[in-house]
Design an enzyme around this catalytic site. Sequence first.
Site, short mmCIF file in Angstrom:
data_model
loop_
_atom_site.label_atom_id
_atom_site.label_comp_id
_atom_site.label_asym_id
_atom_site.label_seq_id
_atom_site.Cartn_x
_atom_site.Cartn_y
_atom_site.Cartn_z
N HIS A 92 0.95 -1.13 -0.03
CA HIS A 92 0.04 -0.11 -0.05
C HIS A 92 1.08 1.19 0.02
O HIS A 92 0.48 2.00 -0.61
CB HIS A 92 -0.83 0.03 1.25
CG HIS A 92 -1.83 -1.18 1.30
ND1 HIS A 92 -3.25 -1.06 1.05
CD2 HIS A 92 -1.67 -2.59 1.55
CE1 HIS A 92 -3.85 -2.19 1.14
NE2 HIS A 92 -2.72 -3.17 1.29
N ASP A 118 -6.27 5.43 1.75
CA ASP A 118 -6.34 4.05 1.29
C ASP A 118 -7.92 3.58 1.45
O ASP A 118 -8.48 3.81 2.47
CB ASP A 118 -5.33 3.18 2.16
CG ASP A 118 -5.13 1.79 1.78
OD1 ASP A 118 -6.02 1.05 1.36
OD2 ASP A 118 -3.87 1.67 1.45
N THR A 129 -5.78 0.19 -3.74
CA THR A 129 -4.47 -0.09 -4.31
C THR A 129 -4.61 -1.50 -4.99
O THR A 129 -3.61 -1.90 -5.44
CB THR A 129 -3.51 -0.03 -3.21
OG1 THR A 129 -3.80 -0.85 -2.20
CG2 THR A 129 -3.08 1.37 -2.79
N GLN A 170 12.62 -5.48 -7.70
CA GLN A 170 11.70 -6.16 -8.42
C GLN A 170 11.37 -5.49 -9.89
O GLN A 170 11.25 -6.30 -10.90
CB GLN A 170 10.51 -6.49 -7.64
CG GLN A 170 9.39 -7.40 -8.35
CD GLN A 170 8.34 -7.82 -7.73
OE1 GLN A 170 8.60 -8.69 -6.63
NE2 GLN A 170 7.13 -7.64 -7.96
N ASN A 228 0.73 -5.16 -6.80
CA ASN A 228 1.56 -4.36 -7.35
C ASN A 228 2.42 -5.44 -8.19
O ASN A 228 2.78 -4.96 -9.11
CB ASN A 228 2.38 -4.00 -6.22
CG ASN A 228 1.82 -2.83 -5.43
OD1 ASN A 228 1.52 -1.62 -5.82
ND2 ASN A 228 1.39 -3.25 -4.29
N ALA A 243 -5.66 -11.87 1.06
CA ALA A 243 -6.35 -10.86 0.60
C ALA A 243 -6.71 -10.94 -0.96
O ALA A 243 -7.70 -11.91 -1.06
CB ALA A 243 -5.22 -9.94 0.77
C1 UDX Z 1 -0.14 -6.86 -0.34
C2 UDX Z 1 -1.23 -7.82 -1.23
O1 UDX Z 1 -0.32 -8.96 -1.91
C3 UDX Z 1 -1.58 -7.08 -2.46
O2 UDX Z 1 -2.44 -7.60 -3.27
C4 UDX Z 1 -2.41 -6.15 -1.84
O3 UDX Z 1 -3.04 -5.09 -2.76
C5 UDX Z 1 -1.49 -5.11 -0.92
O4 UDX Z 1 -0.94 -5.98 0.10
P1 UDX Z 1 2.33 -7.66 -0.82
O5 UDX Z 1 2.24 -8.85 -0.41
O6 UDX Z 1 3.63 -6.87 -0.64
O7 UDX Z 1 1.00 -6.84 -1.03
O8 UDX Z 1 2.79 -7.69 -2.60
P2 UDX Z 1 2.73 -6.86 -3.68
O9 UDX Z 1 1.09 -6.10 -3.83
O10 UDX Z 1 2.84 -7.44 -4.79
O11 UDX Z 1 3.79 -5.57 -3.35
C6 UDX Z 1 5.08 -5.97 -3.39
C7 UDX Z 1 5.79 -4.89 -3.51
O12 UDX Z 1 7.16 -5.03 -3.28
C8 UDX Z 1 5.88 -4.72 -5.54
O13 UDX Z 1 5.82 -3.35 -5.52
C9 UDX Z 1 7.51 -5.13 -5.49
O14 UDX Z 1 8.12 -4.52 -6.47
C10 UDX Z 1 7.91 -5.06 -4.25
N1 UDX Z 1 9.00 -6.08 -3.91
C11 UDX Z 1 9.00 -7.26 -3.83
C12 UDX Z 1 10.69 -5.53 -4.23
O15 UDX Z 1 10.67 -4.53 -4.33
N2 UDX Z 1 11.09 -6.35 -3.90
C13 UDX Z 1 10.92 -7.83 -3.70
O16 UDX Z 1 12.00 -8.58 -3.70
C14 UDX Z 1 9.61 -8.24 -3.72
#
Ligand code: UDX
Length: 468
Positions: A17, A105, A128, A341, A360, A379
């Site tokens: 988020h 949010d 988001t 990433q 994301n 989620a």
């Molecule tokens: C969670 C849920 O999975 C998501 O769907 C919801 O909307 C928000 O909460 P998260 O588990 O953190 O989020 O996954 P994601 O939404 O994919 O976000 C992860 C972020 O971390 C991405 O922007 C990714 O680029 C970043 N990341 C991930 C890194 O910078 N490095 C990494 O090694 C892994």
Amino acid sequence: MDAPPHVLILPFPAQGHVKPMLTLAELLCHAGLHVTFINTDHNHHNLRRSSSAPRPHRLRFASIPGVHRPNITDLFFSVMDNFKPKFRDLVVSMGGPPPTCIIADGIMAVGAVEVGEERGIPVICFRTQSACSTWTYLHLTKLIEDGEIPFSGETMDLPITSIPGLENLFRRRDLPSICRIGDLQNPIFQFFVTQTSAMTRASALILHTFQNLEAAIIAKLGAIFPTIYPIGPLHALLKAQITDHPSPSDSGSLIPQDRSCLTWLDSQPSRSVVYVSFGSLAKLTRGQFLEFLYGLVNSGKPFLWVVRSDLVLEEDRVDETPEELMVATRERGCLVDWAPQEEVLAHWAVGGFLTHSGWNSTVESILAGVPMICWPQIADQQVNSRCASELWRIGVDMKDTCDRSTVEKMVRDLMEDKREEIMKSTAEISRMARDSVEKGGSSHSALEKLIEDIKSMKFGGHVSVSDK
Ligand code: UDX
């Protein structure tokens, strides 16, 4: 001269988020608006530790103490119990003229909308996630009324029919993970029901998606939200609009990124590598971790895996990894704590993404044109993985299984057997994502409209007190 507009941005305090909302903050500052970004103390500290990128001079940070909890369930409880009075105190303590608006949010809507209404500050909600999952969460009450939830674990493949526009898409297992909670009075289930309902009292809705990906569902959301701004992929908008940004890919990261894996990728053949990451929250048992590792090793493909220090459940971090796996991992694997990433996905050596289907990650993979193997956990991830596999056809969905033979088969399907077919739609949707952030593209235009609406404070909304 009038003071420039001042926006308060309020993310739910978790990585998935904070990142898109901070990206939006930077874009608004770039357009001349002043932004105060509201973090928890804990995330503020982590953001400063992880990214040395200079921030725009119009961006200020404020933090709310005492909300952070290390575990996501406790964090929901903490937001429920602590957030609203602390947010109200913060807004009052800021002094000066009231902010032009609050961008909150969608899962912080209860406190944000109530404080906004009390103080006459319009609130725009930023969910988001995708339009499909936002639409699905908005139907939680209808799912109950129609008897589609709760359900038992043995009937997970039954179709869900009561979400208009998505009638033939979801099975029970594809609904948001909270729908698996049998007790509808469960506080986490109720948290999402009340936050989603409060969100509908906002003046407008921002979504991290793009028009061509979800036009039909965005249109349906228009019946609830008079004004919708689909402005994804935000990281691409940032790069397109701030071409001299010192560090676009780590500016919203709460964990320091290990860039050494980019050098490792440089040594791999084109489109050969499977990138593996389960985001910032998902946890694996030791058994699941080993099944994934066996599956990857047995597929014979090189792999880059983000193994966060807390990825494997604490009580499971004991066994030694079998020697055969260690040898194979040294030969064709690379493990890092946290990767850059966006740059990894854009690297020419990466051919597929084994992902938890966080939104994301999904959007970043779409932009990079990398097809996905989806293993959702919590989620909205169950919804995203179904859309990726069945609606957009940019991946394969292996939800609820992760034995080594399934992992190996999915990797082979994605990288070889089904690749040609999946790459056609992946390339097409990636092109649409890239077009959307160019001048004249839908997300570019939606962001311009959002900025203009904030500057002139015109919302189509129905509740903003200042409109009355
Ligand atoms: C969670 C849920 O999975 C998501 O769907 C919801 O909307 C928000 O909460 P998260 O588990 O953190 O989020 O996954 P994601 O939404 O994919 O976000 C992860 C972020 O971390 C991405 O922007 C990714 O680029 C970043 N990341 C991930 C890194 O910078 N490095 C990494 O090694 C892994």
